[in-house]
Scaffold this motif. Structure first.
Motif, mmCIF file in Angstrom:
data_model
loop_
_atom_site.group_PDB
_atom_site.id
_atom_site.type_symbol
_atom_site.label_atom_id
_atom_site.label_comp_id
_atom_site.label_asym_id
_atom_site.label_seq_id
_atom_site.Cartn_x
_atom_site.Cartn_y
_atom_site.Cartn_z
ATOM 1 N N ASP A 21 -3.062 -7.679 2.964
ATOM 2 C CA ASP A 21 -3.271 -7.679 1.514
ATOM 3 C C ASP A 21 -4.623 -8.272 1.164
ATOM 4 N N MET A 45 2.200 -12.351 0.971
ATOM 5 C CA MET A 45 0.953 -11.611 1.118
ATOM 6 C C MET A 45 0.374 -11.886 2.504
ATOM 7 N N LYS A 87 -8.619 -3.996 -1.920
ATOM 8 C CA LYS A 87 -8.169 -5.276 -1.357
ATOM 9 C C LYS A 87 -9.293 -6.305 -1.486
ATOM 10 N N ARG A 105 -2.364 -5.879 -4.970
ATOM 11 C CA ARG A 105 -1.160 -5.364 -4.312
ATOM 12 C C ARG A 105 -0.233 -4.737 -5.350
#
Length: 192
Positions: free
Chosen positions: A77, A6, A108, A182
């Motif tokens: 992310d 990430m 996000k 995500r």
């Protein structure tokens, strides 16, 4: 589910001369790297020449800055915004960076690290929660806050252990939200 690390961008929100934002952001980025859940980048708002005018099309310098900044924001992310408190809120330059972008923030998570004065910048953090909610981003509950001037020159003195604990809690929450969101974005397009 993807095994790709990430991506976390730590954003320094102040552009004032003599600011301590880069020191705080670097400290937090180090905490995030030690945490191990993210690939960590740093964005300093002062590095981008974004106009303060929001009317009409952006000036060429602003378009160039957006061309450089937008892909980094889009690829992230998760974000951690490092902000001082100016006049009970956050800096205009940070507001400018947030407002010149829209879809980059969607679905996000955002963590908040604040500093300054008796409130430790918490009023700035609370204002940012409202703004990011409007941009379809999720702010995590835990924050890191440095009251007064803080140990800017020597992280390692009094208070660092407590700050590191707060950073770990923030990063744990941010990691959960970043992974969950995500996976959600990969499974289904997010519509604002």
């Amino acid at each position: 589910m993807t095994s790709e690390a990430m991506r976390l961008e730590v954003i320094t929100g102040s552009v004032r001369e003599g600011r301590v934002g880069p020191v705080v952001a670097s400290w937090f980025a180090g905490q995030a790297r030690r945490h191990g859940e993210f690939s960590v980048g740093q964005i300093d708002v002062a590095d981008y020449a974004l106009s303060t005018s929001m009317s009409g099309s952006p000036e060429q310098a602003t378009r160039d800055a957006l061309d450089a900044l937008s892909p980094r924001l889009h690829a992230a992310d998760a974000y951690v915004v490092v902000t001082p408190e100016y006049n009970h809120s956050y800096p205009a330059a940070l507001k400018n960076v947030i407002d010149w972008h829209f879809a980059e923030w969607h679905a996000k998570p955002v963590g908040l690290v604040s500093y300054g004065g008796i409130s430790g910048g918490l009023r700035a953090a609370e204002h940012l929660r409202q703004v990011f909610a409007e941009l379809h981003a999720t702010t995590v509950r835990n924050t890191v806050s440095f009251h007064g001037h803080g140990p800017w020159d020597d992280f390692g003195g009094a208070g660092e252990e407590e700050a590191a604990g707060a950073a770990e809690s923030l990063l744990d929450q941010l990691g959960w939200w970043a992974l969950t969101l995500r996976e959600g974005r990969l499974a289904r397009s997010y519509r604002a």
